[in-house]
Design a protein around this motif. Sequence first.
Motif, PDB file in Angstrom:
ATOM      1  N   ASP A  68       0.826  -1.216   0.000  1.00 47.59           N
ATOM      2  CA  ASP A  68       0.000   0.000   0.000  1.00 47.59           C
ATOM      3  C   ASP A  68       0.858   1.264   0.000  1.00 47.59           C
ATOM      4  O   ASP A  68       0.563   2.223  -0.708  1.00 47.59           O
ATOM      5  CB  ASP A  68      -0.950   0.026   1.204  1.00 47.59           C
ATOM      6  CG  ASP A  68      -2.033  -1.031   1.101  1.00 47.59           C
ATOM      7  OD1 ASP A  68      -2.284  -1.526  -0.023  1.00 47.59           O
ATOM      8  OD2 ASP A  68      -2.627  -1.368   2.137  1.00 47.59           O
ATOM      9  N   ASP A 104       0.355   3.361  -3.268  1.00 52.27           N
ATOM     10  CA  ASP A 104      -0.580   4.477  -3.107  1.00 52.27           C
ATOM     11  C   ASP A 104       0.008   5.726  -2.449  1.00 52.27           C
ATOM     12  O   ASP A 104      -0.431   6.834  -2.740  1.00 52.27           O
ATOM     13  CB  ASP A 104      -1.787   4.034  -2.267  1.00 52.27           C
ATOM     14  CG  ASP A 104      -2.551   2.890  -2.906  1.00 52.27           C
ATOM     15  OD1 ASP A 104      -2.660   2.885  -4.142  1.00 52.27           O
ATOM     16  OD2 ASP A 104      -3.012   2.000  -2.169  1.00 52.27           O
ATOM     17  N   GLU A 109       2.832  10.007  -9.744  1.00 54.04           N
ATOM     18  CA  GLU A 109       1.462   9.701 -10.139  1.00 54.04           C
ATOM     19  C   GLU A 109       1.251   9.933 -11.637  1.00 54.04           C
ATOM     20  O   GLU A 109       0.133   9.854 -12.114  1.00 54.04           O
ATOM     21  CB  GLU A 109       0.489  10.550  -9.313  1.00 54.04           C
ATOM     22  CG  GLU A 109       0.544  10.209  -7.835  1.00 54.04           C
ATOM     23  CD  GLU A 109      -0.267  11.137  -6.953  1.00 54.04           C
ATOM     24  OE1 GLU A 109      -0.428  12.336  -7.309  1.00 54.04           O
ATOM     25  OE2 GLU A 109      -0.733  10.680  -5.900  1.00 54.04           O
TER      26      GLU A 109
END
Length: 166
Positions: A53, A57, A157
């Motif tokens: 994670d 993320d 991103e």
Amino acid sequence: MGSRNTEDALLQNTLKALFANSEEELSYWQKRFSLEMEMDTIVCQLDPLEADDFFIDILPGFNQKRSPAEIIRMTSSVIPSSDDLSSYNLLSARAALRDLGMVAASLRRHNVHLHDFPRLHAALLKLAEITDEVPRDTVFSYGLRNPSGVRQRRFTEHEEEPIFIK
């Protein structure tokens, strides 16, 4: 998959050209490269830090926001102790080096030096000892050992980054 087959064929042709006079040496290097590719495939599947994670993320967002303090804070909780790292086998150590190397590269990008994060520095040195590799990310860890799909590790991103990875 077609490009991987093309790359494999190019590698085989290059090896044959390099070792044209020695079938034994050619055979050794073919086996060695095949073994390395198989091991990298296994490393892609591993998450010894149990931090998917974070690397999927959270790290890209912190890099976008230029938040090295947050990277350090979040990473501190996933760095294993030296004793725990000593129990890692080669493949787990390569996976951990892949992940912690990304942290080190991210911090360096934000002008944070490893000596400012001694726990990360010590972990990278221990992993380098186990893997017999440099104590940071490489094209192997970022590309070949990086999981694909939803588990892929990224620095940013930007939707173009996965193109660069593979």
